[in-house]
Write a protein that holds these residues in place. Structure first.
Motif, PDB file in Angstrom:
ATOM      1  N   UNK A 263       0.838  -1.204   0.000  1.00  0.00           N
ATOM      2  CA  UNK A 263       0.000   0.000   0.000  1.00  0.00           C
ATOM      3  C   UNK A 263       0.873   1.253   0.000  1.00  0.00           C
ATOM      4  N   UNK A 264       1.896   1.261   0.852  1.00  0.00           N
ATOM      5  CA  UNK A 264       2.778   2.418   0.896  1.00  0.00           C
ATOM      6  C   UNK A 264       3.541   2.572  -0.419  1.00  0.00           C
ATOM      7  N   UNK A 265       3.969   1.465  -0.983  1.00  0.00           N
ATOM      8  CA  UNK A 265       4.753   1.539  -2.210  1.00  0.00           C
ATOM      9  C   UNK A 265       3.909   2.026  -3.375  1.00  0.00           C
ATOM     10  N   UNK A 266       2.646   1.623  -3.429  1.00  0.00           N
ATOM     11  CA  UNK A 266       1.763   2.116  -4.488  1.00  0.00           C
ATOM     12  C   UNK A 266       1.601   3.624  -4.380  1.00  0.00           C
ATOM     13  N   UNK A 267       1.486   4.135  -3.143  1.00  0.00           N
ATOM     14  CA  UNK A 267       1.384   5.580  -2.967  1.00  0.00           C
ATOM     15  C   UNK A 267       2.640   6.300  -3.438  1.00  0.00           C
ATOM     16  N   UNK A 291      12.512  10.825  10.167  1.00  0.00           N
ATOM     17  CA  UNK A 291      11.739  11.188  11.353  1.00  0.00           C
ATOM     18  C   UNK A 291      10.347  10.573  11.336  1.00  0.00           C
ATOM     19  N   UNK A 292       9.767  10.425  10.162  1.00  0.00           N
ATOM     20  CA  UNK A 292       8.366   9.987  10.084  1.00  0.00           C
ATOM     21  C   UNK A 292       8.205   8.475  10.010  1.00  0.00           C
ATOM     22  N   UNK A 293       9.192   7.751   9.449  1.00  0.00           N
ATOM     23  CA  UNK A 293       8.896   6.349   9.147  1.00  0.00           C
ATOM     24  C   UNK A 293      10.065   5.406   9.418  1.00  0.00           C
ATOM     25  N   UNK A 294      11.024   5.789  10.253  1.00  0.00           N
ATOM     26  CA  UNK A 294      12.115   4.859  10.535  1.00  0.00           C
ATOM     27  C   UNK A 294      11.601   3.603  11.231  1.00  0.00           C
ATOM     28  N   UNK A 295      10.734   3.783  12.238  1.00  0.00           N
ATOM     29  CA  UNK A 295      10.210   2.609  12.947  1.00  0.00           C
ATOM     30  C   UNK A 295       9.404   1.715  12.013  1.00  0.00           C
ATOM     31  N   UNK A 296       8.574   2.325  11.143  1.00  0.00           N
ATOM     32  CA  UNK A 296       7.799   1.521  10.209  1.00  0.00           C
ATOM     33  C   UNK A 296       8.688   0.757   9.243  1.00  0.00           C
ATOM     34  N   UNK A 297       9.751   1.392   8.767  1.00  0.00           N
ATOM     35  CA  UNK A 297      10.690   0.723   7.866  1.00  0.00           C
ATOM     36  C   UNK A 297      11.339  -0.474   8.552  1.00  0.00           C
ATOM     37  N   UNK A 298      11.718  -0.313   9.816  1.00  0.00           N
ATOM     38  CA  UNK A 298      12.340  -1.419  10.544  1.00  0.00           C
ATOM     39  C   UNK A 298      11.345  -2.548  10.781  1.00  0.00           C
ATOM     40  N   UNK A 299      10.103  -2.183  11.106  1.00  0.00           N
ATOM     41  CA  UNK A 299       9.089  -3.224  11.328  1.00  0.00           C
ATOM     42  C   UNK A 299       8.826  -4.027  10.067  1.00  0.00           C
ATOM     43  N   UNK A 327      18.408  10.463   4.053  1.00  0.00           N
ATOM     44  CA  UNK A 327      18.876   9.457   5.007  1.00  0.00           C
ATOM     45  C   UNK A 327      17.916   8.269   5.055  1.00  0.00           C
ATOM     46  N   UNK A 328      16.622   8.537   4.962  1.00  0.00           N
ATOM     47  CA  UNK A 328      15.656   7.438   4.943  1.00  0.00           C
ATOM     48  C   UNK A 328      15.910   6.516   3.756  1.00  0.00           C
ATOM     49  N   UNK A 329      16.114   7.102   2.571  1.00  0.00           N
ATOM     50  CA  UNK A 329      16.354   6.282   1.383  1.00  0.00           C
ATOM     51  C   UNK A 329      17.661   5.507   1.501  1.00  0.00           C
ATOM     52  N   UNK A 330      18.655   6.113   2.132  1.00  0.00           N
ATOM     53  CA  UNK A 330      19.938   5.418   2.290  1.00  0.00           C
ATOM     54  C   UNK A 330      19.783   4.230   3.231  1.00  0.00           C
ATOM     55  N   UNK A 331      19.102   4.434   4.349  1.00  0.00           N
ATOM     56  CA  UNK A 331      18.847   3.315   5.266  1.00  0.00           C
ATOM     57  C   UNK A 331      18.018   2.241   4.556  1.00  0.00           C
ATOM     58  N   UNK A 332      17.026   2.664   3.808  1.00  0.00           N
ATOM     59  CA  UNK A 332      16.180   1.710   3.088  1.00  0.00           C
ATOM     60  C   UNK A 332      16.998   0.877   2.111  1.00  0.00           C
ATOM     61  N   UNK A 333      17.921   1.518   1.382  1.00  0.00           N
ATOM     62  CA  UNK A 333      18.749   0.783   0.436  1.00  0.00           C
ATOM     63  C   UNK A 333      19.700  -0.168   1.162  1.00  0.00           C
ATOM     64  N   UNK A 334      20.257   0.267   2.295  1.00  0.00           N
ATOM     65  CA  UNK A 334      21.135  -0.627   3.051  1.00  0.00           C
ATOM     66  C   UNK A 334      20.410  -1.870   3.540  1.00  0.00           C
TER      67      UNK A 334
END
Length: 435
Positions: A263-267, A291-299, A327-334
């Motif tokens: 759902x998030x990716x479609x958005x 700040x908004x979605x680090x916890x959600x990304x980890x979950x 920074x969010x995109x970098x963490x996501x890619x890692x």
């Protein structure tokens, strides 16, 4: 057909001849206006009975052609005709209206040159072929040799009759050579007179650079968001399939994570594609931030079976928005790299802290355990390519190159590669600048 014959009668020479004839046709209204001026001044009753008066009318009409070339569509129309008939490369011509004084002056010079040279060649094309044809058939048509035919008396001699067909052929070849030469000169001068100015070239280069920057940014966004989502969903679905019978609760959590991830990716995908659609406004989905979605990304990452050990000493809410977003995109890619290459058999360590005015992001995972060795080597190859600037191997390295691009745009640095038995991604982003 020899090279000389092709240069005189080949397809390109014929098209350029047509271009000159069109210039002559365009010159006719200006010649008529010039005759209105020359006629009363000279007192001649029959202006077209004198070649001198015709040339005078022609000379008076050309300045009028230069003035009329200030019409905005003159340069686009002339550039299109030159590209089609003269064989000039389209990239060497400008297709917008002339705006500056220099552009208008060059357009006026070109239009006057086209009409002037075209008028002369067109006049020769009308006058020379009939006279040359008469010379060629003169020995075989006695009626042309009568005194009433108006031919020079010298043609009554036998040697002149024998040379008349040769002279006629030479005149036709000379006409073709003149037309080919004039056409070649106009084709050579067209880029200088109809081509873009230095300002146009700079503006075009800036527009291409801006377009390329937007495309690269969109490519990074698509790679990071969609790539991470597909990696996470693939592992979540695989884990759910394996534990379908033995752990229904885990399966429900995995399916919920898949639903939330997609759902998030479609958005995010809709927001990015909105920029690409002509006439569409950019999507309204906000760009994810640390700040908004680090916890959600980890979950969502842990729902795929990956063990993530997190140490965050920096306050994500205090980060500048551009730094938080990148920074969010970098963490996501890692984490995506760890999902793809290390699988769920290892523990990934994530550290986010602030030191010396820089936000530091470190992602580490072992590369020597099951499924990790090959992935670590592949990732190491791609990371080395990203650091050195070399092209990565097919199918790998684009994500790490995107990380390096994001860090560079913010004035930071990115390093990726094996350190002993550990694969390590380390990024430093300055907090004092948001370039």
């Amino acid at each position: 057909m020899t090279a000389a014959a092709r240069s005189l009668f080949g397809r390109r020479a014929r098209l350029r001849w047509i271009h000159l004839i069109l210039g002559g046709a365009l010159a006719m209204p200006y010649v008529l206006v010039g005759s209105v001026v020359v006629g009363p001044i000279t007192g001649a009753d029959n202006l077209f009975g004198s070649l001198t008066l015709q040339l005078a009318a022609f000379a008076v009409g050309l300045p009028l052609a230069a003035v009329s070339s200030l019409f905005p569509l003159t340069r686009p129309l002339e550039s299109g005709v030159v590209r089609s008939l003269c064989g000039v490369d389209a990239d060497l011509l400008a297709y917008g209206p002339a705006r500056t004084k220099g552009e208008k002056g060059r357009t006026a010079a070109w239009f006057t040159l086209h009409l002037g040279v075209g008028g002369i060649v067109a006049g020769m094309s009308l006058a020379v072929p009939p006279f040359a044809a008469a010379l060629i058939v003169l020995p075989f048509v006695p009626a042309l040799r009568d005194d009433g035919a108006g031919l020079p008396g010298v043609l009554g001699h036998a040697w002149a009759l024998a040379l008349a067909p040769v002279a006629g052929g030479v005149m036709l070849v000379a006409l073709a050579g003149c037309a080919a030469g004039c056409g070649a000169l106009l084709a050579r001068w067209a880029p200088a007179l109809l081509g873009p100015s230095a300002e146009d070239r700079v503006a075009a280069a800036e527009a291409r650079a801006a377009d390329l920057a937007v495309r690269n940014r969109l490519a990074r966004e698509l790679h990071d968001s969609v790539g991470h989502a597909l990696s996470a969903v693939t592992l979540q679905a695989s884990a759910a399939r394996r534990l379908l019978d033995s752990d229904p609760e885990f399966v429900r959590e995995a399916l919920a994570a898949i639903e939330d991830t997609t759902r998030r990716t479609v958005g995010e995908l809709d927001a990015v594609l909105g920029v690409l659609r002509d006439g569409d406004a950019p999507g309204t989905a906000p760009a994810p931030t640390l700040a908004a979605d680090l916890d959600g990304l980890l979950d969502r990452t842990r729902a795929g079976g990956l063990h993530v050990s997190v140490t965050v000493t920096a306050d994500p809410r205090a980060l500048p928005p551009p730094v938080s977003r990148e920074a969010y995109r970098i963490v996501q890619e890692g984490l995506s790299n760890a999902l793809r290459h290390a699988g769920g058999q290892v523990t990934v360590t994530l550290r986010v802290d602030v030191r010396d005015g820089h936000l530091r992001i470190t992602v580490e995972n072992p590369v020597g355990e099951a499924g990790g060795e090959a992935g670590g080597e592949a990732g190491g190859e791609a990371g080395g390519a990203a650091r050195s600037g070399a092209a990565p191997r097919p199918g790998g390295g684009h994500g790490l190159r995107g990380v390096a691009d994001r860090a560079r745009l913010l004035g930071g640095t990115a390093e990726a590669g094996p350190v002993g038995r550990t694969w390590r991604l380390h990024v430093r982003l300055p907090l004092g600048r948001t370039a």
